[in-house]
Write a protein that holds these residues in place. Structure first.
Motif, PDB file in Angstrom:
ATOM      1  N   CYS A 289       0.863  -1.187   0.000  1.00 34.58           N
ATOM      2  CA  CYS A 289       0.000   0.000   0.000  1.00 34.58           C
ATOM      3  C   CYS A 289       0.902   1.240   0.000  1.00 34.58           C
TER       4      CYS A 289
ATOM      5  N   CYS B 100       0.253   3.524   3.521  1.00 28.33           N
ATOM      6  CA  CYS B 100       0.756   3.088   4.830  1.00 28.33           C
ATOM      7  C   CYS B 100       2.019   2.244   4.707  1.00 28.33           C
TER       8      CYS B 100
ATOM      9  N   CYS C 138      -7.117  -1.477   1.361  1.00 29.75           N
ATOM     10  CA  CYS C 138      -6.163  -1.648   2.451  1.00 29.75           C
ATOM     11  C   CYS C 138      -6.915  -1.428   3.759  1.00 29.75           C
TER      12      CYS C 138
ATOM     13  N   CYS D 107      -5.534   1.306   6.061  1.00 28.04           N
ATOM     14  CA  CYS D 107      -5.828   2.701   5.699  1.00 28.04           C
ATOM     15  C   CYS D 107      -7.311   3.023   5.833  1.00 28.04           C
TER      16      CYS D 107
HETATM   17 ZN   LIG Z   1      -2.596   1.181   3.592  1.00 27.06          ZN
END
Ligand SMILES: [Zn+2]
Length: 272
Positions: free
Chosen positions: A6, A9, A23, A26
């Protein structure tokens, strides 16, 4: 197949033909999906225009970051001890020069993270150095890339002899710290990520449920965090970013900061 990372993050997901639909780290209330929408990368892509940098923080402790900054801009810490090496927190990239430097420094025996925002590519790094991964059971739901290397624990673990990974809660239920008794010239060091956040005014720390979204913790939890780390002897506190270090009197900084935080909740304005 690539293992997806991702881009917001920096957490790595399993190697699948297509990236995950979302994700969960997130999408959680504590993080955020980037304004342009979810974006994925891979370690190979990341390595094209990023490099791992290693910098000595103090004897036995090396900062490990990504340059230019990626994801939340964190730097991990390689703790070197006679009983083995611990990588505290993680990054999303491992390149060949860094792999060689870490190998020369004794490799990695265990990888421990303060909380899921610092999971990075922990499975890839553990595979590269044949390391264990230690995660508090309370955060099991946040593991995005399973691995047989992952060992769950309840309250405390000993990543390598003489070090303690302790769950203290707060930012995440499984938020943890690492106590390294030999740090700070033998006075002890506490490595916190942002489970306990070293703030700009570096004699102080703070405690939050969410940093990017500025959601505070409650009084009982802040008291509990201060109490739980009170069992350890240490001087310095190493936060999760370059330069975020309380260089001395760490226990006093945590005590004062917890008292100030709670006083503010009660409408009081203690000076410093
Ligand atoms: Zn993420």
């Amino acid at each position: 197949m690539p293992a997806w990372i991702c881009a917001t993050c920096g957490v790595q997901y399993p190697d699948t033909a297509q990236p995950p639909a979302a994700c969960p780290i997130c999408e959680d209330e504590r993080q955020y999906v980037r304004w342009g929408g979810q974006r994925w990368t891979t370690m190979a892509e990341l390595g094209r225009d990023h490099a791992v940098v290693l910098r000595e923080e103090e004897p036995g402790l090396t900062g490990v970051g990504v340059d230019p900054a990626f994801a939340i801009g964190q730097r991990a810490l390689l703790v070197r001890t006679p009983g083995g090496n611990v990588l505290w927190d993680c990054i999303s990239l491992l390149d060949e020069p860094a792999r060689q430097q870490i190998q020369d420094a004794g490799g990695i025996d265990a990888i421990c993270m303060s909380h899921p925002h610092f999971y990075g590519a922990n499975v890839d790094l553990a595979d590269a150095f044949n390391a264990r991964i230690l995660i508090p059971r309370a955060d099991q739901q946040w593991i995005q890339r399973p691995s047989p290397r992952i060992e769950l624990f309840d309250e405390e673990a000993e990543p390598v002899r003489g070090t303690t990974q302790a769950r203290i809660g707060g930012h995440f239920d499984g938020a943890a710290v690492l106590h390294w008794p030999a740090g700070s010239d033998g006075r002890g060091a506490l490595l916190t990520g942002d489970t306990i956040a070293v703030v700009q005014d570096r004699g102080w720390v703070s405690f939050m449920w969410s940093y990017p979204n500025l959601i505070p913790l409650d009084e009982a939890t802040v008291r509990s965090i201060a109490l739980r780390v009170g069992q350890f002897q240490f001087d310095r506190i190493y936060g999760g970013w370059w330069g975020r270090v309380v260089v001395k009197d760490g226990p006093d900084a945590i005590r004062r900061s917890a008292d100030r935080y709670i006083a503010r909740m009660h409408g009081q304005r203690p000076g410093r």
